[in-house]
Design an enzyme around this catalytic site. Structure first.
Site, PDB file in Angstrom:
ATOM      1  N   GLY A  56       0.866  -1.185   0.000  1.00  0.00           N
ATOM      2  CA  GLY A  56       0.000   0.000   0.000  1.00  0.00           C
ATOM      3  C   GLY A  56       0.891   1.219   0.000  1.00  0.00           C
ATOM      4  N   GLU A  57       0.612   2.153   0.866  1.00  0.00           N
ATOM      5  CA  GLU A  57       1.442   3.352   0.965  1.00  0.00           C
ATOM      6  C   GLU A  57       1.928   3.424   2.406  1.00  0.00           C
ATOM      7  OE1 GLU A  57       3.362   6.716   0.882  1.00  0.00           O
ATOM      8  OE2 GLU A  57       1.504   6.812   2.046  1.00  0.00           O
ATOM      9  N   SER A  58       3.226   3.271   2.564  1.00  0.00           N
ATOM     10  CA  SER A  58       3.731   3.021   3.915  1.00  0.00           C
ATOM     11  C   SER A  58       3.548   4.202   4.878  1.00  0.00           C
ATOM     12  CB  SER A  58       5.191   2.581   3.864  1.00  0.00           C
ATOM     13  OG  SER A  58       5.971   3.547   3.225  1.00  0.00           O
ATOM     14  N   CYS A  88       5.931  -5.626   0.478  1.00  0.00           N
ATOM     15  CA  CYS A  88       6.086  -4.300  -0.131  1.00  0.00           C
ATOM     16  C   CYS A  88       6.037  -3.204   0.940  1.00  0.00           C
ATOM     17  CB  CYS A  88       5.055  -4.109  -1.225  1.00  0.00           C
ATOM     18  SG  CYS A  88       5.604  -2.910  -2.440  1.00  0.00           S
ATOM     19  N   ARG A 119      12.698   3.181   0.375  1.00  0.00           N
ATOM     20  CA  ARG A 119      11.268   3.084   0.029  1.00  0.00           C
ATOM     21  C   ARG A 119      10.972   2.818  -1.438  1.00  0.00           C
ATOM     22  NH1 ARG A 119       7.145   7.416   2.370  1.00  0.00           N
ATOM     23  NH2 ARG A 119       5.898   6.361   0.812  1.00  0.00           N
ATOM     24  N   ILE A 147       5.923  -3.550  -7.431  1.00  0.00           N
ATOM     25  CA  ILE A 147       5.144  -2.340  -7.721  1.00  0.00           C
ATOM     26  C   ILE A 147       5.671  -1.204  -6.836  1.00  0.00           C
ATOM     27  CG2 ILE A 147       2.830  -1.314  -7.811  1.00  0.00           C
ATOM     28  CD1 ILE A 147       1.727  -4.252  -7.874  1.00  0.00           C
ATOM     29  N   ARG A 148       6.336  -0.239  -7.465  1.00  0.00           N
ATOM     30  CA  ARG A 148       7.017   0.832  -6.701  1.00  0.00           C
ATOM     31  C   ARG A 148       7.702   0.231  -5.475  1.00  0.00           C
ATOM     32  NH1 ARG A 148       2.389   2.563  -8.383  1.00  0.00           N
ATOM     33  NH2 ARG A 148       1.280   2.225  -6.429  1.00  0.00           N
ATOM     34  N   HIS A 183       5.078  -8.919  -4.423  1.00  0.00           N
ATOM     35  CA  HIS A 183       3.688  -9.236  -4.049  1.00  0.00           C
ATOM     36  C   HIS A 183       3.322 -10.686  -4.370  1.00  0.00           C
ATOM     37  CE1 HIS A 183       2.218  -5.084  -3.245  1.00  0.00           C
ATOM     38  NE2 HIS A 183       3.240  -4.773  -4.019  1.00  0.00           N
ATOM     39  N   GLU A 185       0.924 -12.307  -3.280  1.00  0.00           N
ATOM     40  CA  GLU A 185      -0.541 -12.449  -3.298  1.00  0.00           C
ATOM     41  C   GLU A 185      -1.118 -12.146  -4.679  1.00  0.00           C
ATOM     42  OE1 GLU A 185       1.147  -9.968  -2.184  1.00  0.00           O
ATOM     43  OE2 GLU A 185       0.088  -8.082  -2.494  1.00  0.00           O
TER      44      GLU A 185
HETATM   45  N1  GLN Z   1       6.963   2.293  -2.207  1.00  0.00           N
HETATM   46  C1  GLN Z   1       5.695   2.278  -1.516  1.00  0.00           C
HETATM   47  C2  GLN Z   1       5.799   3.025  -0.194  1.00  0.00           C
HETATM   48  O1  GLN Z   1       6.755   3.650   0.045  1.00  0.00           O
HETATM   49  C3  GLN Z   1       5.214   0.852  -1.300  1.00  0.00           C
HETATM   50  C4  GLN Z   1       4.684   0.296  -2.585  1.00  0.00           C
HETATM   51  C5  GLN Z   1       3.773  -0.901  -2.455  1.00  0.00           C
HETATM   52  O2  GLN Z   1       3.438  -1.370  -1.365  1.00  0.00           O
HETATM   53  N2  GLN Z   1       3.322  -1.416  -3.576  1.00  0.00           N
HETATM   54  O3  GLN Z   1       4.915   3.016   0.625  1.00  0.00           O
END
Ligand code: GLN
Length: 213
Positions: A56-58, A88, A119, A147-148, A183, A185
């Site tokens: 998600g977004e940390s 992630c 990150r 993913i990112r 990921h 999942e």
């Molecule tokens: N890079 C994201 C973050 O800093 C994490 C990306 C993800 O969970 N898909 O939160």
């Protein structure tokens, strides 16, 4: 044997339902009856025999975990040896130390793993990609979906490195805590979730009720 056990997925932000699905399928594969629950508020983590912190977004995740009082519960669970899987953003949340971006946003990491993370380790130009990974706990390659994605840049001696990509650690474990930059999942491959379930069912210190039928 039936285990009346709960496995919780932190569900305040991010890729929750995919983990819930993967865990349910992995449990069905091994014919074990356990409940997979979404954790949205305080009070559920202490009842769980395993916890997943999804992607998600940390920054948001860390903020909400602290605000809801879940952060401390997860730390306590880790101290009790409850297996935890962070994927992630979950890998970032579990870390002890972050990069400049983490400092800038005053992210309150849980410091459960002796790791330092970056990150967005793979850069913005490669927002998402797949790679065939060698993961120490698996006997054949695993397709990692990134993913990112973050990466672990360094770790303490108690951390076992399970996989690396471009000099970054992308899978690691410390005792019963497992962190992945990708990921699992999002693939149909349940081997990592099965490995996590192995940890849960081997863990003797969790509070489960066991009935023989
Ligand atoms: N890079 C994201 C973050 O800093 C994490 C990306 C993800 O969970 N898909 O939160």
């Amino acid at each position: 044997m039936v285990f009346f056990m709960k496995i919780g997925v932190i569900a305040i932000q991010g890729a929750v339902s995919e983990h819930v699905d993967a865990l349910r399928r992995a449990l069905a594969e091994r014919g074990v009856d356990a409940e997979v629950v979404a954790i949205k508020h305080k009070g559920i983590v202490p009842k769980c025999g395993g916890i997943v912190i999804p992607g998600g977004e940390s920054t948001t995740l860390c903020r909400l975990l602290a605000r809801e009082g879940i952060a401390q519960e997860v730390k306590d669970a880790a101290t009790r040896g409850i297996p935890i899987l962070g994927t992630c953003a979950g890998l970032i949340v579990l870390a002890k130390e972050g990069d400049k971006q983490v400092e800038k946003t005053s992210q309150e990491l849980l410091a459960i793993m002796d790791t330092k993370v970056n990150r967005n380790a793979f850069g913005r130009q490669r927002d998402s990609f797949e790679a065939e990974l060698k993961v120490k706990i698996l006997d054949s390659p695993f397709t990692g979906i990134f993913i990112r994605a973050p990466g672990i840049v360094s770790c303490g001696p108690g951390v076992r490195v399970l996989s690396k990509l471009e000099d970054l650690i992308i899978a690691a474990e410390q005792g019963n805590v497992l962190a992945l930059a990708f990921h699992p999942e999002l693939t149909g491959d349940l081997r990592i979730h099965q490995y996590f379930l192995d940890k849960i069912f081997k863990n003797t210190s969790n509070d489960r009720e066991t009935t023989t039928i």
